[in-house]
Write an enzyme that holds these catalytic residues in place. Structure first.
Site, PDB file in Angstrom:
ATOM      1  N   TYR A  82     -11.424  12.306   0.197  1.00 47.98           N
ATOM      2  CA  TYR A  82     -11.156  13.219  -0.919  1.00 47.98           C
ATOM      3  C   TYR A  82     -11.694  14.623  -0.657  1.00 47.98           C
ATOM      4  O   TYR A  82     -11.213  15.594  -1.215  1.00 47.98           O
ATOM      5  CB  TYR A  82     -11.786  12.691  -2.221  1.00 47.98           C
ATOM      6  CG  TYR A  82     -11.140  11.446  -2.777  1.00 47.98           C
ATOM      7  CD1 TYR A  82      -9.970  10.927  -2.228  1.00 47.98           C
ATOM      8  CD2 TYR A  82     -11.703  10.772  -3.850  1.00 47.98           C
ATOM      9  CE1 TYR A  82      -9.387   9.782  -2.726  1.00 47.98           C
ATOM     10  CE2 TYR A  82     -11.121   9.618  -4.368  1.00 47.98           C
ATOM     11  CZ  TYR A  82      -9.963   9.129  -3.798  1.00 47.98           C
ATOM     12  OH  TYR A  82      -9.386   7.990  -4.300  1.00 47.98           O
ATOM     13  N   LYS A  99     -13.683  -0.899   6.197  1.00 50.81           N
ATOM     14  CA  LYS A  99     -12.518  -1.336   6.980  1.00 50.81           C
ATOM     15  C   LYS A  99     -12.866  -1.144   8.453  1.00 50.81           C
ATOM     16  O   LYS A  99     -12.168  -0.477   9.218  1.00 50.81           O
ATOM     17  CB  LYS A  99     -11.274  -0.534   6.559  1.00 50.81           C
ATOM     18  CG  LYS A  99      -9.945  -1.082   7.076  1.00 50.81           C
ATOM     19  CD  LYS A  99      -9.587  -2.444   6.524  1.00 50.81           C
ATOM     20  CE  LYS A  99      -8.214  -2.861   7.060  1.00 50.81           C
ATOM     21  NZ  LYS A  99      -7.960  -4.311   6.897  1.00 50.81           N
ATOM     22  N   ASP A 130      -9.564  -4.954   1.959  1.00 53.59           N
ATOM     23  CA  ASP A 130      -8.405  -5.723   1.495  1.00 53.59           C
ATOM     24  C   ASP A 130      -8.843  -7.099   0.992  1.00 53.59           C
ATOM     25  O   ASP A 130      -8.379  -7.580  -0.050  1.00 53.59           O
ATOM     26  CB  ASP A 130      -7.329  -5.836   2.580  1.00 53.59           C
ATOM     27  CG  ASP A 130      -7.899  -6.136   3.962  1.00 53.59           C
ATOM     28  OD1 ASP A 130      -9.133  -6.098   4.145  1.00 53.59           O
ATOM     29  OD2 ASP A 130      -7.101  -6.405   4.881  1.00 53.59           O
ATOM     30  N   ASP A 138     -13.153   4.052  -5.570  1.00 57.86           N
ATOM     31  CA  ASP A 138     -12.239   4.496  -6.627  1.00 57.86           C
ATOM     32  C   ASP A 138     -11.323   3.348  -7.035  1.00 57.86           C
ATOM     33  O   ASP A 138     -11.139   3.043  -8.218  1.00 57.86           O
ATOM     34  CB  ASP A 138     -11.419   5.684  -6.085  1.00 57.86           C
ATOM     35  CG  ASP A 138     -10.640   6.411  -7.169  1.00 57.86           C
ATOM     36  OD1 ASP A 138     -10.783   6.064  -8.354  1.00 57.86           O
ATOM     37  OD2 ASP A 138      -9.885   7.334  -6.829  1.00 57.86           O
ATOM     38  N   ASP A 189     -11.967   0.397 -10.451  1.00 61.13           N
ATOM     39  CA  ASP A 189     -10.927   0.232 -11.465  1.00 61.13           C
ATOM     40  C   ASP A 189     -10.477  -1.228 -11.542  1.00 61.13           C
ATOM     41  O   ASP A 189     -10.246  -1.770 -12.621  1.00 61.13           O
ATOM     42  CB  ASP A 189      -9.717   1.125 -11.161  1.00 61.13           C
ATOM     43  CG  ASP A 189      -9.772   2.438 -11.927  1.00 61.13           C
ATOM     44  OD1 ASP A 189     -10.855   2.766 -12.445  1.00 61.13           O
ATOM     45  OD2 ASP A 189      -8.747   3.133 -12.012  1.00 61.13           O
TER      46      ASP A 189
END
Length: 369
Positions: free
Chosen positions: A138, A188, A221, A245, A249
């Site tokens: 970001y 990851k 994942d 992020d 959620d």
């Protein structure tokens, strides 16, 4: 001194309800809060053409803590990036050094059937997601869209320094040591170099400085799947900005409504910013349908983390649960045939404030974290 940032959409309504509760709390516990309002988001764009004006930043920095409602709305979606409400939020995080975001997802027994998952999956879930806020893809540079070989190419840079990973790992280790002493770091590392560094640094920090915390690692994942499959395996989760992020959620929907979830954004020093996880819900703004409980619980986090008033924080949490025990529900948590009373934002705030005056102040030291 507390800076209130009502922001956009339902923000002013939930702020008013939260102010009622904080006023009742101050009267009950015999301390004062000086609540001062400042501009952010779309409201600030409309007023002074800046999503987070310098005046607001200086007021926030001079406060003991900051309580934010929510920002954004369709009205500003087509604005250039620097004049979007979200740019104000990013600027605030960067300028105030808010690098750590704490998002609890705790399933309350009164709302267990509001979750879309089966009762046996979500009953007893209590997860804390610790998300790094000021680095990653970001904020990484170079970034942009340019024409290369006759076609447009967009690119961003997923980047973390060792020191950025070290400090978020320390926050996560500290949080985990005060909870269930289990920390899962999400990355990851099988594909991304930046994740390999993340894994090395997190492992180093936790094994050396938090020996009582059990550390595990999970690919993002798989973590997304496991949060839905068996969320009770998690206690504290730490991850970078983009993975955090998404996963925070996802974790929030275990609870059944974003309207119930608080969050804290903190730095190494200075005031933190405490805000509900939900958005500004412009479609119901001004209709007295919003749920103020997430903002009230954010105020509880503020009392705990910034103002060092853990007993008062616990009192607010108890008051929220008591209001649910009384069968009061805003539209977002009302289930068909649940026998509960449908109330608006204002009435819900008044109900919590009333209970705050009636309950005894608990001793948080006697309650496990």
């Amino acid at each position: 001194d507390i800076t209130l940032l009502p922001g956009d959409g339902i923000g002013p309504e939930i702020t008013e309800s939260t102010k009622k509760v904080l006023t009742a709390l101050c009267e009950k516990c015999g301390f004062d809060m000086n609540l001062k309002v400042a501009l952010i988001g779309g409201a600030a764009i409309d007023a002074v053409n800046d999503p987070f004006p310098q005046e607001s930043l200086e007021q926030c920095q001079a406060s003991d803590s900051v309580l934010l409602a929510c920002i954004g709305g369709y009205k500003w979606d087509s604005n250039p990036r620097e004049l979007r409400p979200e740019s104000g939020l990013l600027k605030m995080r960067k300028e105030m050094g808010l690098f750590a975001n704490l998002r609890p997802a705790k399933v309350l027994p009164q709302l267990i059937d509001a979750s879309t998952l089966k009762r046996e999956v979500v009953e007893g879930v209590d997860v804390m997601v610790v998300r790094e806020l000021t680095g990653d893809v970001y904020f990484g540079t170079p970034k942009g869209i340019e024409t290369i070989n006759g076609e447009r190419v967009g690119y961003n840079n997923m980047i973390y320094s060792e020191s950025e990973i070290d400090r978020i790992a320390r926050v996560a280790g500290d949080v985990a040591s005060k909870r269930g002493k289990k920390l899962c770091s999400v990355d990851k590392a099988n594909v991304l170099d930046v994740s390999q560094l993340w894994r090395e640094v997190v492992t180093d920090v936790i094994t050396k400085d938090f020996p009582d915390v059990e550390l595990s690692h999970m690919y993002v994942d798989n973590a997304a799947m496991q949060l839905i499959r068996w969320p009770k395996q998690f206690d504290t989760i730490v991850c970078g900005n983009i993975f955090g992020d998404i996963l925070s959620d996802e974790a929030s929907m275990l609870v059944g409504s974003l309207g119930m979830l608080p969050s804290a954004s903190i730095g190494e020093s200075g005031p933190g910013v405490f805000e509900p996880c939900h958005g500004s819900a412009p479609d119901i703004a001004g209709e007295d349908k919003a749920n103020p409980l997430a903002m009230i619980l954010s105020a509880a986090m503020m009392l705990k983390y910034d103002l060092d008033r853990p007993d008062e924080a616990l009192l607010l949490e108890n008051a929220v649960e008591a209001v649910l025990d009384q069968g009061l529900r805003t539209p977002d948590i009302k289930q068909q045939g649940d026998g509960c009373k449908l109330v608006g934002c204002s009435e819900m705030g008044e109900a919590v404030a009333k209970i705050v005056t009636e309950l005894d102040v608990p001793n948080s030291a006697e309650v496990s974290v």
